[in-house]
Write a protein that holds these residues in place. Structure first.
Motif, PDB file in Angstrom:
ATOM      1  N   LYS A  18       0.823  -1.209   0.000  1.00 40.91           N
ATOM      2  CA  LYS A  18       0.000   0.000   0.000  1.00 40.91           C
ATOM      3  C   LYS A  18       0.855   1.256   0.000  1.00 40.91           C
ATOM      4  CE  LYS A  18      -3.831  -2.148   2.423  1.00 40.91           C
ATOM      5  NZ  LYS A  18      -4.650  -2.136   3.638  1.00 40.91           N
ATOM      6  N   LYS A  19       2.026   1.170   0.577  1.00 43.19           N
ATOM      7  CA  LYS A  19       2.911   2.323   0.658  1.00 43.19           C
ATOM      8  C   LYS A  19       3.364   2.783  -0.737  1.00 43.19           C
ATOM      9  CE  LYS A  19       7.106   3.895   2.914  1.00 43.19           C
ATOM     10  NZ  LYS A  19       8.285   3.510   3.668  1.00 43.19           N
ATOM     11  N   ALA A  20       3.481   1.856  -1.671  1.00 47.94           N
ATOM     12  CA  ALA A  20       3.930   2.207  -3.019  1.00 47.94           C
ATOM     13  C   ALA A  20       2.931   3.136  -3.703  1.00 47.94           C
ATOM     14  CB  ALA A  20       4.130   0.951  -3.852  1.00 47.94           C
ATOM     15  N   ARG A  21       1.640   2.840  -3.583  1.00 45.30           N
ATOM     16  CA  ARG A  21       0.634   3.692  -4.212  1.00 45.30           C
ATOM     17  C   ARG A  21       0.522   5.037  -3.497  1.00 45.30           C
ATOM     18  NH1 ARG A  21      -1.566   1.203  -8.515  1.00 45.30           N
ATOM     19  NH2 ARG A  21      -1.717  -1.044  -8.394  1.00 45.30           N
ATOM     20  N   HIS A  22       0.912   5.082  -2.234  1.00 39.76           N
ATOM     21  CA  HIS A  22       0.896   6.337  -1.483  1.00 39.76           C
ATOM     22  C   HIS A  22       2.087   7.214  -1.854  1.00 39.76           C
ATOM     23  CE1 HIS A  22       1.689   8.873   2.109  1.00 39.76           C
ATOM     24  NE2 HIS A  22       0.384   9.054   2.023  1.00 39.76           N
ATOM     25  N   ASP A  23       3.238   6.612  -2.071  1.00 38.48           N
ATOM     26  CA  ASP A  23       4.467   7.366  -2.301  1.00 38.48           C
ATOM     27  C   ASP A  23       4.794   7.611  -3.772  1.00 38.48           C
ATOM     28  OD1 ASP A  23       4.856   7.486   0.401  1.00 38.48           O
ATOM     29  OD2 ASP A  23       6.303   5.832   0.462  1.00 38.48           O
ATOM     30  N   TYR A  24       4.144   6.889  -4.690  1.00 39.82           N
ATOM     31  CA  TYR A  24       4.497   6.986  -6.103  1.00 39.82           C
ATOM     32  C   TYR A  24       3.261   7.122  -6.988  1.00 39.82           C
ATOM     33  CZ  TYR A  24       8.944   4.964  -4.551  1.00 39.82           C
ATOM     34  OH  TYR A  24      10.126   4.721  -3.912  1.00 39.82           O
ATOM     35  N   PHE A  25       3.469   7.748  -8.150  1.00 43.10           N
ATOM     36  CA  PHE A  25       2.498   7.695  -9.238  1.00 43.10           C
ATOM     37  C   PHE A  25       2.840   6.448 -10.046  1.00 43.10           C
ATOM     38  CE2 PHE A  25       2.645  12.403  -8.744  1.00 43.10           C
ATOM     39  CZ  PHE A  25       1.326  12.584  -8.402  1.00 43.10           C
ATOM     40  N   ILE A  26       1.914   5.516 -10.165  1.00 43.53           N
ATOM     41  CA  ILE A  26       2.160   4.287 -10.913  1.00 43.53           C
ATOM     42  C   ILE A  26       1.748   4.530 -12.362  1.00 43.53           C
ATOM     43  CG2 ILE A  26       1.712   1.817 -11.065  1.00 43.53           C
ATOM     44  CD1 ILE A  26       3.076   2.690  -8.457  1.00 43.53           C
ATOM     45  N   GLU A 126       3.326  -8.327  -9.061  1.00 40.43           N
ATOM     46  CA  GLU A 126       2.909  -7.206  -9.895  1.00 40.43           C
ATOM     47  C   GLU A 126       3.853  -6.055  -9.605  1.00 40.43           C
ATOM     48  OE1 GLU A 126      -0.767  -4.124 -10.069  1.00 40.43           O
ATOM     49  OE2 GLU A 126      -1.279  -6.253 -10.002  1.00 40.43           O
ATOM     50  N   ILE A 127       4.574  -5.627 -10.639  1.00 40.98           N
ATOM     51  CA  ILE A 127       5.509  -4.522 -10.479  1.00 40.98           C
ATOM     52  C   ILE A 127       4.987  -3.325 -11.255  1.00 40.98           C
ATOM     53  CG2 ILE A 127       7.515  -5.973 -10.051  1.00 40.98           C
ATOM     54  CD1 ILE A 127       8.309  -5.672 -12.955  1.00 40.98           C
ATOM     55  N   GLY A 128       5.382  -2.152 -10.836  1.00 36.67           N
ATOM     56  CA  GLY A 128       4.920  -0.943 -11.482  1.00 36.67           C
ATOM     57  C   GLY A 128       6.056   0.022 -11.743  1.00 36.67           C
ATOM     58  N   VAL A 129       6.020   0.661 -12.916  1.00 35.70           N
ATOM     59  CA  VAL A 129       6.947   1.741 -13.215  1.00 35.70           C
ATOM     60  C   VAL A 129       6.368   2.974 -12.539  1.00 35.70           C
ATOM     61  CG1 VAL A 129       8.008   3.126 -15.023  1.00 35.70           C
ATOM     62  CG2 VAL A 129       7.591   0.696 -15.399  1.00 35.70           C
ATOM     63  N   ALA A 130       7.161   3.612 -11.684  1.00 37.50           N
ATOM     64  CA  ALA A 130       6.629   4.658 -10.828  1.00 37.50           C
ATOM     65  C   ALA A 130       7.520   5.891 -10.843  1.00 37.50           C
ATOM     66  CB  ALA A 130       6.505   4.135  -9.412  1.00 37.50           C
ATOM     67  N   LYS A 131       6.876   7.026 -10.535  1.00 38.80           N
ATOM     68  CA  LYS A 131       7.591   8.281 -10.298  1.00 38.80           C
ATOM     69  C   LYS A 131       7.173   8.787  -8.931  1.00 38.80           C
ATOM     70  CE  LYS A 131       8.544   9.665 -14.925  1.00 38.80           C
ATOM     71  NZ  LYS A 131       8.875  10.758 -15.788  1.00 38.80           N
ATOM     72  N   GLY A 132       8.105   9.337  -8.197  1.00 40.26           N
ATOM     73  CA  GLY A 132       7.861   9.760  -6.821  1.00 40.26           C
ATOM     74  C   GLY A 132       6.866  10.906  -6.714  1.00 40.26           C
ATOM     75  N   LYS A 133       6.102  10.900  -5.628  1.00 43.23           N
ATOM     76  CA  LYS A 133       5.151  11.975  -5.329  1.00 43.23           C
ATOM     77  C   LYS A 133       5.807  12.968  -4.383  1.00 43.23           C
ATOM     78  CE  LYS A 133       0.713   9.574  -5.554  1.00 43.23           C
ATOM     79  NZ  LYS A 133      -0.459   9.186  -4.769  1.00 43.23           N
ATOM     80  N   LYS A 134       5.427  14.202  -4.523  1.00 45.25           N
ATOM     81  CA  LYS A 134       5.818  15.232  -3.568  1.00 45.25           C
ATOM     82  C   LYS A 134       4.782  15.261  -2.455  1.00 45.25           C
ATOM     83  CE  LYS A 134       9.097  16.884  -6.261  1.00 45.25           C
ATOM     84  NZ  LYS A 134      10.413  16.395  -6.107  1.00 45.25           N
ATOM     85  N   ASP A 135       5.081  15.983  -1.375  1.00 45.08           N
ATOM     86  CA  ASP A 135       4.158  16.053  -0.239  1.00 45.08           C
ATOM     87  C   ASP A 135       2.827  16.683  -0.629  1.00 45.08           C
ATOM     88  OD1 ASP A 135       5.798  14.807   1.531  1.00 45.08           O
ATOM     89  OD2 ASP A 135       6.682  16.664   2.314  1.00 45.08           O
ATOM     90  N   TYR A 136       2.859  17.715  -1.486  1.00 47.96           N
ATOM     91  CA  TYR A 136       1.609  18.353  -1.868  1.00 47.96           C
ATOM     92  C   TYR A 136       0.750  17.431  -2.725  1.00 47.96           C
ATOM     93  CZ  TYR A 136       4.317  19.580  -6.065  1.00 47.96           C
ATOM     94  OH  TYR A 136       5.105  19.545  -7.176  1.00 47.96           O
ATOM     95  N   ASP A 137       1.374  16.514  -3.488  1.00 50.82           N
ATOM     96  CA  ASP A 137       0.603  15.527  -4.252  1.00 50.82           C
ATOM     97  C   ASP A 137      -0.114  14.573  -3.308  1.00 50.82           C
ATOM     98  OD1 ASP A 137       1.391  16.506  -6.755  1.00 50.82           O
ATOM     99  OD2 ASP A 137       3.217  15.289  -6.738  1.00 50.82           O
ATOM    100  N   LYS A 138       0.569  14.181  -2.236  1.00 55.49           N
ATOM    101  CA  LYS A 138      -0.032  13.277  -1.254  1.00 55.49           C
ATOM    102  C   LYS A 138      -1.208  13.946  -0.560  1.00 55.49           C
ATOM    103  CE  LYS A 138       4.353  10.973  -0.395  1.00 55.49           C
ATOM    104  NZ  LYS A 138       5.386  10.692   0.583  1.00 55.49           N
ATOM    105  N   ARG A 139      -1.068  15.245  -0.264  1.00 58.70           N
ATOM    106  CA  ARG A 139      -2.182  15.971   0.376  1.00 58.70           C
ATOM    107  C   ARG A 139      -3.373  16.073  -0.561  1.00 58.70           C
ATOM    108  NH1 ARG A 139       2.142  18.983   2.568  1.00 58.70           N
ATOM    109  NH2 ARG A 139       1.999  20.581   0.945  1.00 58.70           N
ATOM    110  N   GLN A 140      -3.124  16.313  -1.839  1.00 51.94           N
ATOM    111  CA  GLN A 140      -4.215  16.382  -2.811  1.00 51.94           C
ATOM    112  C   GLN A 140      -4.927  15.040  -2.929  1.00 51.94           C
ATOM    113  OE1 GLN A 140      -2.372  17.800  -6.395  1.00 51.94           O
ATOM    114  NE2 GLN A 140      -2.578  19.954  -5.819  1.00 51.94           N
ATOM    115  N   ASP A 141      -4.170  13.950  -2.914  1.00 53.26           N
ATOM    116  CA  ASP A 141      -4.782  12.624  -2.966  1.00 53.26           C
ATOM    117  C   ASP A 141      -5.642  12.366  -1.733  1.00 53.26           C
ATOM    118  OD1 ASP A 141      -3.639  12.113  -5.386  1.00 53.26           O
ATOM    119  OD2 ASP A 141      -2.058  10.791  -4.608  1.00 53.26           O
ATOM    120  N   ALA A 142      -5.157  12.798  -0.563  1.00 53.45           N
ATOM    121  CA  ALA A 142      -5.936  12.618   0.669  1.00 53.45           C
ATOM    122  C   ALA A 142      -7.226  13.423   0.617  1.00 53.45           C
ATOM    123  CB  ALA A 142      -5.105  13.023   1.877  1.00 53.45           C
TER     124      ALA A 142
END
Length: 160
Positions: A18-26, A126-142
């Motif tokens: 679950k942490k991967a989807r929280h920390d990265y854009f898949i 299941e593996i995913g090609v991901a790019k890191g999220k910034k803190d403001y992206d995480k807040r927007q998702d929340a």
């Protein structure tokens, strides 16, 4: 007296990251086989695995799962040397590896494990090609998640 029938949950999922989807854009997901030893398969059947801090690396044109922790069972054979965090080879064909290699070479892209599950008696990752999220992206998702949940609640209350 009749027995109460409980629905059987037939989930083939071993572990989710679950942490991967929280920390990265898949951006893209892919299914890969995992090369395991016998004691590791037994541990997976007991759900003694953790992939939260793991990642996928490319070495010598082969993909490896690095940092996954599979705990050895107490009933494992005593003559087997168990290393819970060894690198495990991912089983992908050459075309898939080349596509992933191109994606990894892009700036900021990485490959993370998302889910480990059973498929026809085999362990798949299941593996995913991901790019890191910034803190403001995480807040927007929340915020979006909270808004969606509140919207569902109000719709449910209005339908009563």
């Amino acid at each position: 007296m009749a027995k109460s029938k409980k629905p059987k949950v037939s989930s083939n999922t071993i572990v989710l990251n679950k942490k991967a989807r929280h920390d990265y854009f898949i951006e893209q997901t892919l299914e890969a086989g995992v090369s395991l030893e016998g004691w590791e398969v037994k541990s997976l059947r007991e759900n003694k695995v953790q992939i939260k801090e793991s990642y996928v690396i490319l070495k010598n044109n082969e993909m490896f799962l690095f940092g996954a922790h599979i705990s050895a069972l107490q009933s494992a054979s005593t003559h087997v040397n168990t290393d819970p965090i060894r690198s495990r080879k991912l089983l992908l064909n050459r075309i898939e590896i080349n596509r992933l290699k191109e994606k990894i070479e892009q700036k900021g892209a990485t490959v993370v494990p998302l889910k480990m599950y059973w498929k026809k008696g085999r362990v798949k990752l299941e593996i995913g090609v991901a790019k890191g999220k910034k803190d403001y992206d995480k807040r927007q998702d929340a915020k979006a998640k909270d808004w969606k949940r509140d919207k569902q609640r109000t719709l449910k209350e209005n339908n009563k």
